[in-house]
Design a protein around this motif. Structure first.
Motif, PDB file in Angstrom:
ATOM      1  N   ILE A 165      -2.931  14.065  -6.299  1.00  0.00           N
ATOM      2  CA  ILE A 165      -3.512  14.120  -4.950  1.00  0.00           C
ATOM      3  C   ILE A 165      -5.003  14.430  -5.054  1.00  0.00           C
ATOM      4  O   ILE A 165      -5.841  13.749  -4.440  1.00  0.00           O
ATOM      5  N   LYS A 166      -5.347  15.446  -5.823  1.00  0.00           N
ATOM      6  CA  LYS A 166      -6.757  15.826  -5.973  1.00  0.00           C
ATOM      7  C   LYS A 166      -7.557  14.719  -6.655  1.00  0.00           C
ATOM      8  O   LYS A 166      -8.664  14.398  -6.221  1.00  0.00           O
ATOM      9  N   ALA A 167      -7.012  14.115  -7.711  1.00  0.00           N
ATOM     10  CA  ALA A 167      -7.718  13.058  -8.439  1.00  0.00           C
ATOM     11  C   ALA A 167      -7.972  11.839  -7.553  1.00  0.00           C
ATOM     12  O   ALA A 167      -8.985  11.154  -7.708  1.00  0.00           O
ATOM     13  N   ALA A 168      -7.061  11.571  -6.620  1.00  0.00           N
ATOM     14  CA  ALA A 168      -7.209  10.425  -5.721  1.00  0.00           C
ATOM     15  C   ALA A 168      -8.130  10.723  -4.537  1.00  0.00           C
ATOM     16  O   ALA A 168      -8.420   9.835  -3.737  1.00  0.00           O
TER      17      ALA A 168
ATOM     18  N   THR B 134       0.837  -1.206   0.000  1.00  0.00           N
ATOM     19  CA  THR B 134       0.000   0.000   0.000  1.00  0.00           C
ATOM     20  C   THR B 134       0.871   1.255   0.000  1.00  0.00           C
ATOM     21  O   THR B 134       0.620   2.198  -0.746  1.00  0.00           O
ATOM     22  N   SER B 135       1.897   1.245   0.817  1.00  0.00           N
ATOM     23  CA  SER B 135       2.790   2.406   0.912  1.00  0.00           C
ATOM     24  C   SER B 135       3.597   2.592  -0.360  1.00  0.00           C
ATOM     25  O   SER B 135       3.759   3.722  -0.845  1.00  0.00           O
ATOM     26  N   LEU B 136       4.109   1.502  -0.923  1.00  0.00           N
ATOM     27  CA  LEU B 136       4.853   1.605  -2.180  1.00  0.00           C
ATOM     28  C   LEU B 136       3.969   2.175  -3.287  1.00  0.00           C
ATOM     29  O   LEU B 136       4.399   3.049  -4.048  1.00  0.00           O
ATOM     30  N   ALA B 137       2.740   1.692  -3.379  1.00  0.00           N
ATOM     31  CA  ALA B 137       1.819   2.193  -4.405  1.00  0.00           C
ATOM     32  C   ALA B 137       1.560   3.690  -4.210  1.00  0.00           C
ATOM     33  O   ALA B 137       1.538   4.455  -5.175  1.00  0.00           O
ATOM     34  N   PHE B 138       1.392   4.119  -2.976  1.00  0.00           N
ATOM     35  CA  PHE B 138       1.132   5.523  -2.693  1.00  0.00           C
ATOM     36  C   PHE B 138       2.314   6.398  -3.095  1.00  0.00           C
ATOM     37  O   PHE B 138       2.160   7.388  -3.800  1.00  0.00           O
ATOM     38  N   TYR B 139       3.496   6.037  -2.651  1.00  0.00           N
ATOM     39  CA  TYR B 139       4.671   6.871  -2.909  1.00  0.00           C
ATOM     40  C   TYR B 139       5.075   6.869  -4.386  1.00  0.00           C
ATOM     41  O   TYR B 139       5.595   7.859  -4.886  1.00  0.00           O
ATOM     42  N   THR B 140       4.842   5.770  -5.079  1.00  0.00           N
ATOM     43  CA  THR B 140       5.178   5.747  -6.501  1.00  0.00           C
ATOM     44  C   THR B 140       4.102   6.446  -7.334  1.00  0.00           C
ATOM     45  O   THR B 140       4.425   7.218  -8.227  1.00  0.00           O
ATOM     46  N   HIS B 141       2.832   6.194  -7.027  1.00  0.00           N
ATOM     47  CA  HIS B 141       1.767   6.793  -7.843  1.00  0.00           C
ATOM     48  C   HIS B 141       1.551   8.270  -7.520  1.00  0.00           C
ATOM     49  O   HIS B 141       1.492   9.104  -8.417  1.00  0.00           O
ATOM     50  N   ILE B 142       1.410   8.596  -6.259  1.00  0.00           N
ATOM     51  CA  ILE B 142       1.086   9.981  -5.877  1.00  0.00           C
ATOM     52  C   ILE B 142       2.302  10.890  -6.000  1.00  0.00           C
ATOM     53  O   ILE B 142       2.227  11.968  -6.592  1.00  0.00           O
TER      54      ILE B 142
ATOM     55  N   TYR C 115       0.108  20.147   2.010  1.00  0.00           N
ATOM     56  CA  TYR C 115       0.318  19.120   3.030  1.00  0.00           C
ATOM     57  C   TYR C 115      -0.789  18.072   2.952  1.00  0.00           C
ATOM     58  O   TYR C 115      -1.946  18.396   2.691  1.00  0.00           O
ATOM     59  N   PHE C 116      -0.435  16.818   3.234  1.00  0.00           N
ATOM     60  CA  PHE C 116      -1.398  15.723   3.229  1.00  0.00           C
ATOM     61  C   PHE C 116      -0.777  14.550   3.987  1.00  0.00           C
ATOM     62  O   PHE C 116       0.413  14.572   4.317  1.00  0.00           O
ATOM     63  N   PHE C 117      -1.581  13.540   4.283  1.00  0.00           N
ATOM     64  CA  PHE C 117      -1.094  12.372   5.015  1.00  0.00           C
ATOM     65  C   PHE C 117      -0.952  11.181   4.080  1.00  0.00           C
ATOM     66  O   PHE C 117      -1.756  10.988   3.174  1.00  0.00           O
TER      67      PHE C 117
ATOM     68  N   ASN D   9      -8.529  21.131   4.734  1.00  0.00           N
ATOM     69  CA  ASN D   9      -9.277  22.329   4.357  1.00  0.00           C
ATOM     70  C   ASN D   9      -9.407  22.464   2.844  1.00  0.00           C
ATOM     71  O   ASN D   9     -10.126  23.338   2.360  1.00  0.00           O
ATOM     72  N   MET D  10      -8.732  21.589   2.112  1.00  0.00           N
ATOM     73  CA  MET D  10      -8.811  21.511   0.649  1.00  0.00           C
ATOM     74  C   MET D  10      -8.458  22.848  -0.009  1.00  0.00           C
ATOM     75  O   MET D  10      -9.014  23.223  -1.029  1.00  0.00           O
ATOM     76  N   GLN D  11      -7.511  23.548   0.607  1.00  0.00           N
ATOM     77  CA  GLN D  11      -6.999  24.794   0.055  1.00  0.00           C
ATOM     78  C   GLN D  11      -5.507  24.626  -0.202  1.00  0.00           C
ATOM     79  O   GLN D  11      -4.833  23.871   0.460  1.00  0.00           O
ATOM     80  N   GLY D  12      -5.025  25.365  -1.153  1.00  0.00           N
ATOM     81  CA  GLY D  12      -3.600  25.309  -1.418  1.00  0.00           C
ATOM     82  C   GLY D  12      -3.326  25.415  -2.899  1.00  0.00           C
ATOM     83  O   GLY D  12      -4.254  25.354  -3.701  1.00  0.00           O
ATOM     84  N   PRO D  13      -2.097  25.594  -3.242  1.00  0.00           N
ATOM     85  CA  PRO D  13      -0.945  25.600  -2.349  1.00  0.00           C
ATOM     86  C   PRO D  13      -0.890  26.875  -1.507  1.00  0.00           C
ATOM     87  O   PRO D  13      -1.413  27.914  -1.895  1.00  0.00           O
TER      88      PRO D  13
END
Length: 132
Positions: A79-82, A17-25, A115-117, A95-99
């Protein structure tokens, strides 16, 4: 020779799960030939890697990734698409604001940041500098 950070070990809960996140996002590359024992290697720069280990974590680490404006825009779009909650500051994730205009100095000064988790509750930051 200047001192440089060579690698860090990041504890995660589920490796795949972590590998997929860091490679895709984030767009990092998983260098499978570097995987050894509990470690999976993610290439960040030519001279820096993250060694991810599924040792379990409650999160709480903060990783900030500086990138070019084009890379930033592409990562932010992913990030937004996911549907990942994000914010314009470290304390406003969701808060869905940024950058946001990052007032804290990074390695190259003041920049724009989001920023995101990650799936492990590590706080991630992507940033670019006006000159990149």
């Amino acid at each position: 020779m200047a001192i440089e950070l060579d690698h860090l070990i990041l504890a995660v809960n589920e490796r795949d799960t972590s590998l997929a996140f860091y490679t895709h996002i984030l767009g990092l590359s998983h260098e499978k030939e570097g995987d050894q024992g509990p470690f999976s290697m993610l290439r960040v720069t030519p001279a820096f890697v993250i060694q991810m280990a599924a040792w379990g974590t409650t999160g709480g680490e903060h990783l900030a990734f500086a990138m070019s404006r084009a890379e930033f825009d592409a990562a932010f779009a992913r990030i937004k698409a996911a549907g990942i909650a994000y914010g314009d500051r470290f304390d406003t994730v969701g808060n869905m604001q940024g950058p946001g205009d990052e007032a804290a100095l990074g390695g190259m000064g003041i920049g724009k940041a989001v920023y995101f988790f990650d799936p492990n509750k590590h706080l991630l930051e992507i940033r670019h500098y006006e000159t990149t």
